[in-house]
Design a protein around this motif. Sequence first.
Motif, PDB file in Angstrom:
ATOM      1  N   ASP A   3      11.148   4.222  -6.054  1.00 52.01           N
ATOM      2  CA  ASP A   3       9.842   4.814  -6.664  1.00 52.01           C
ATOM      3  C   ASP A   3       9.716   4.471  -8.219  1.00 52.01           C
ATOM      4  N   ARG A 102      -1.656   0.257  -6.622  1.00 48.02           N
ATOM      5  CA  ARG A 102      -0.903   1.289  -5.538  1.00 48.02           C
ATOM      6  C   ARG A 102      -1.196   0.817  -4.160  1.00 48.02           C
ATOM      7  N   LEU A 169       6.014  -0.275   2.202  1.00 48.07           N
ATOM      8  CA  LEU A 169       5.209   0.672   1.073  1.00 48.07           C
ATOM      9  C   LEU A 169       4.546   2.005   1.556  1.00 48.07           C
ATOM     10  N   LYS A 170       4.566   2.671   0.858  1.00 50.52           N
ATOM     11  CA  LYS A 170       3.706   4.070   1.067  1.00 50.52           C
ATOM     12  C   LYS A 170       2.362   4.329   0.279  1.00 50.52           C
ATOM     13  N   GLN A 173       1.929   4.338  -3.340  1.00 47.34           N
ATOM     14  CA  GLN A 173       3.050   3.875  -4.092  1.00 47.34           C
ATOM     15  C   GLN A 173       2.854   2.747  -5.057  1.00 47.34           C
ATOM     16  N   TYR A 175       2.996  -0.598  -6.660  1.00 48.79           N
ATOM     17  CA  TYR A 175       3.607  -1.773  -6.396  1.00 48.79           C
ATOM     18  C   TYR A 175       3.317  -3.010  -7.379  1.00 48.79           C
TER      19      TYR A 175
END
Length: 213
Positions: A3, A102, A169-170, A173, A175
């Motif tokens: 994270d 994200r 990936l959430k 999140q 990236y």
Amino acid sequence: MNDYPHPIIAREGWPFLAISIAVAALVSWFCGFWSLPLWLIALFVLQFFRDPPRTVPQNPNAVLSPADGRIVVIEKTQDPYTKRDALKISVFMNVFNVHSNRSPVDGIVQSVQYFPGSFLNAALDKASMENERNAVQIKMANGTEITFVQIAGLVARRILCYTKTGDSLKRGQRYGFIRFGSRVDVYLPPDAQPKVTVGDKVSATETILAELA
């Protein structure tokens, strides 16, 4: 992928911020009032690299905006990276938007593809295929696949992507990051229902771009 640990100022901005403040402070010491333009530059750097926390909507069918900015394209087309019919939604970021990128959905990264290219105005349609870009393809738990593409712009000269094939990936999140004005294209299944219109201002993670059927 870990994270992101710095939710207020993007880690990419610390060197730029440190240098701009140091130069402004040094000029202030020797020149006083004449350092004002340099402090304005430092203030611009601070706002450009801000990276505030975001609230993730709970709708499981929602596709979230991967970036802050303005909607410039909503159209039925073909995903050039998977060769499938798709609904394309594009978000244009100017230099005053947050430039942290994200993930729009939960899923497993199937591929990450980088393409060198030009640095045209990212608001132009042809920027999608002619500019430097980085495409991430992700598969959701239900098998749905989407592609989201970081695209460099007229001023942007660096695309940063921190995910790789096989990563999980959430939604929401962090990236990646694009420096100084750019665009993100999202390719969805053609039966996805848009929840935005061209011209809308959107916020990364908090704005729902579309709902999957």
